[in-house]
Design an enzyme around this catalytic site. Structure first.
Site, short mmCIF file in Angstrom:
data_model
loop_
_atom_site.label_atom_id
_atom_site.label_comp_id
_atom_site.label_asym_id
_atom_site.label_seq_id
_atom_site.Cartn_x
_atom_site.Cartn_y
_atom_site.Cartn_z
N GLY A 173 0.83 -1.20 0.00
CA GLY A 173 0.00 0.00 0.00
C GLY A 173 0.86 1.25 0.00
N GLY A 175 0.69 5.64 1.17
CA GLY A 175 -0.01 6.76 1.80
C GLY A 175 0.81 8.02 1.70
N GLY A 178 4.44 7.53 3.21
CA GLY A 178 5.36 6.50 2.77
C GLY A 178 4.66 5.35 2.09
N VAL A 180 4.29 1.02 1.88
CA VAL A 180 4.40 -0.19 2.70
C VAL A 180 4.72 -1.38 1.81
CG1 VAL A 180 3.26 -1.68 4.37
CG2 VAL A 180 2.76 0.78 4.34
N LYS A 194 7.16 0.01 6.36
CA LYS A 194 6.76 1.31 5.82
C LYS A 194 8.01 2.15 5.61
CE LYS A 194 4.35 4.33 8.30
NZ LYS A 194 3.20 5.04 8.91
N ASP A 290 -5.86 9.73 14.66
CA ASP A 290 -6.14 9.27 13.29
C ASP A 290 -6.82 7.90 13.32
OD1 ASP A 290 -6.25 9.71 10.58
OD2 ASP A 290 -4.21 9.05 10.16
#
Length: 477
Positions: A173, A175, A178, A180, A194, A290
């Site tokens: 993934g 974001g 960074g 992953v 990450k 978050d």
């Protein structure tokens, strides 16, 4: 002078000699040992000088008169033959400096020179400032890691990270902070790594992650295996959770059915326990800021684990108010007081709000498609669901087992308690756990979507927010 050697047999050459030594000429058949000095040595032979030169009254005195260049050289210029002249040895003077546009260039240089100097100074200052900030960030991280050594997650080199991820071959993934990747340790343990984007922030996210998640061990908090701080390269190594994030399952009706309402209820309870641990179970209170479905990871048994502590803040348990210079979190989950202090002070109750929005998302998403003929852009899902429950109306949720409707109703009501607009009206996570684990369905909270005179708050600005602001807040990232 040796009287046995004729005077003309050797002469000092004035143009080649100096006060320290003489360079003399001798005939090829003369012997060096006959010279008046013993420290001389032969330099070279000259074969082409006519014999008459040596018999002349002024032997070896050479001169020439053409072409005449001494006048040019006297003025600092150079001399050359004229190509198109019919006179033999006719010369001309020339300067090695370019003519013509030179004065213009000089003027341009005088004008642009200072400007260029200013631009270079600005560029140099920016480079210096950027380098200084980078060095300060690196020093800040290194000092933190020195203080952190006793806690002992493994520190990896960047070469180790490349090896563990097989040169970043499997991407899980990506974001804002960074990317992953999946990796495998030497003992066949899988990890998620990450790799932080070094263009973001000043190292605060790295320190937040290592400084918070590295200190705690809880079944519902993802475990930090190690980290990398190798020059400007930084990475975080977590335990690998094979079932991805909760968001993958609750983003569709099919995904929710796959988990089932009992499992979703179990996930909600465990998440509440994880957040309660962050708020009360650690030496310092950890505010996540978050909480959202993307940051809830599921292990192979679908047990939830809270992840991504990049925005977290630490405070003492006695501290009820947290100072913040800017809003942090994900739109749609951020508590209203984080946007505006008109709603109250930022505190651990801000995480409670985010958790409440997550519960409502688990039930049916943050928006409702079936809006009974109304323009869905004008319907705020938490308000819609409150009105349905308050009026005793059925909500179209797919129920498969007996008792699932009770779970769904409980999740919705607890979610509505958590998203009360004012922090003081929200329960603590300890109370949230009690409500979720109770056999009884909790009572309905007061309606946060209406003002004291019963009018729709979305249509008024009475110390709260406008409809357009509600729509912005309800949009998930």
């Amino acid at each position: 002078m040796n009287p046995n050697i004729p005077d003309y047999s050797y002469y000092a050459v004035p143009c080649l000699s100096s006060p320290d030594y003489d360079i003399i000429k001798v005939r090829s058949y003369d012997y060096l040992y006959e010279l008046p000095t013993y420290s001389c040595s032969k330099m070279f032979d000259i074969q082409s000088i006519p014999y008459a030169v040596f018999e002349s009254p002024d032997p070896l005195f050479l001169n020439w008169s053409r072409p005449v260049c001494r006048d040019c050289e006297a003025t600092g210029k150079h001399c050359r033959l004229k190509n198109d002249s019919w006179i033999l040895y006719d010369t001309e003077c020339y300067s090695s400096k370019p003519e013509g546009p030179v004065p213009k260039l000089r003027v341009a240089g005088e004008v642009l020179g200072p400007l260029l100097a200013v631009l270079l100074a600005i560029a140099s200052y920016r480079i210096y400032s950027s380098t200084k900030l980078k060095k300060e960030s690196d020093m800040k991280i290194e000092q933190f890691l020195v203080d952190y050594k006793g806690l002992k997650p493994t520190r990896y080199l960047y070469a180790d990270i490349k090896n563990i991820t097989d040169n970043f071959s499997e991407k899980l993934g990506e974001g804002g902070y960074g990317t992953v990747y999946k990796g495998k340790l030497s003992n066949d343990v899988f990890v998620a790594i990450k790799v932080l984007n070094n263009s973001k922030g000043n190292g605060e996210e790295f320190i937040n992650e290592v400084g918070t998640i590295g200190k705690i061990h809880h079944v519902n908090v993802v475990r930090l295996v190690g980290y990398c701080a190798d020059g400007f390269r930084r990475a975080l190594v977590y335990e690998f959770l094979p079932n991805d994030s909760l968001q993958k399952f609750i983003s569709s009706e099919k995904g929710r059915c796959l988990l089932g309402w009992e499992r979703l209820h179990h996930i909600a309870v465990d998440l509440a326990k994880g957040i309660e641990y962050l708020h009360q179970g650690c030496e310092q209170r950890i505010l996540h800021f978050d909480i959202k479905s993307n940051n809830v990871l599921l292990d192979d048994n679908y047990n939830p684990k809270i992840s991504d502590f990049g925005l977290a803040k630490l405070c003492s348990k006695e501290q009820s108010i947290v100072s913040m210079t800017a809003a942090r979190g994900t739109i749609g989950y951020i508590a209203l007081e984080v946007f505006s202090r008109n709603f109250g002070n930022v505190s651990y109750k801000s995480d409670v709000y985010s958790f409440g929005m997550l519960l409502l998302e688990m039930v049916g998403g943050l928006k409702k498609n079936d809006t009974g003929g109304q323009d869905k852009s004008q319907v705020y899902f938490p308000e819609w669901i409150y009105n349905k429950l308050d009026q005793g109306e059925e909500i179209a949720i797919q129920i498969e087992k007996e008792g699932d409707d009770k779970i769904v109703r409980k999740l919705m009501i607890v979610g509505l308690w958590c998203i009360q607009w004012y922090p003081v009206e929200r329960p603590s996570m300890k109370v949230v756990i009690q409500m979720l684990e109770s056999e009884e369905i909790p009572s309905m909270p007061s309606n946060p979507f209406t003002s004291t005179n019963g009018t729709n708050t979305a249509a008024t600005t009475r110390g709260r927010i406008t409809r357009s602001e509600l729509e912005v807040i309800s949009e998930s990232e």
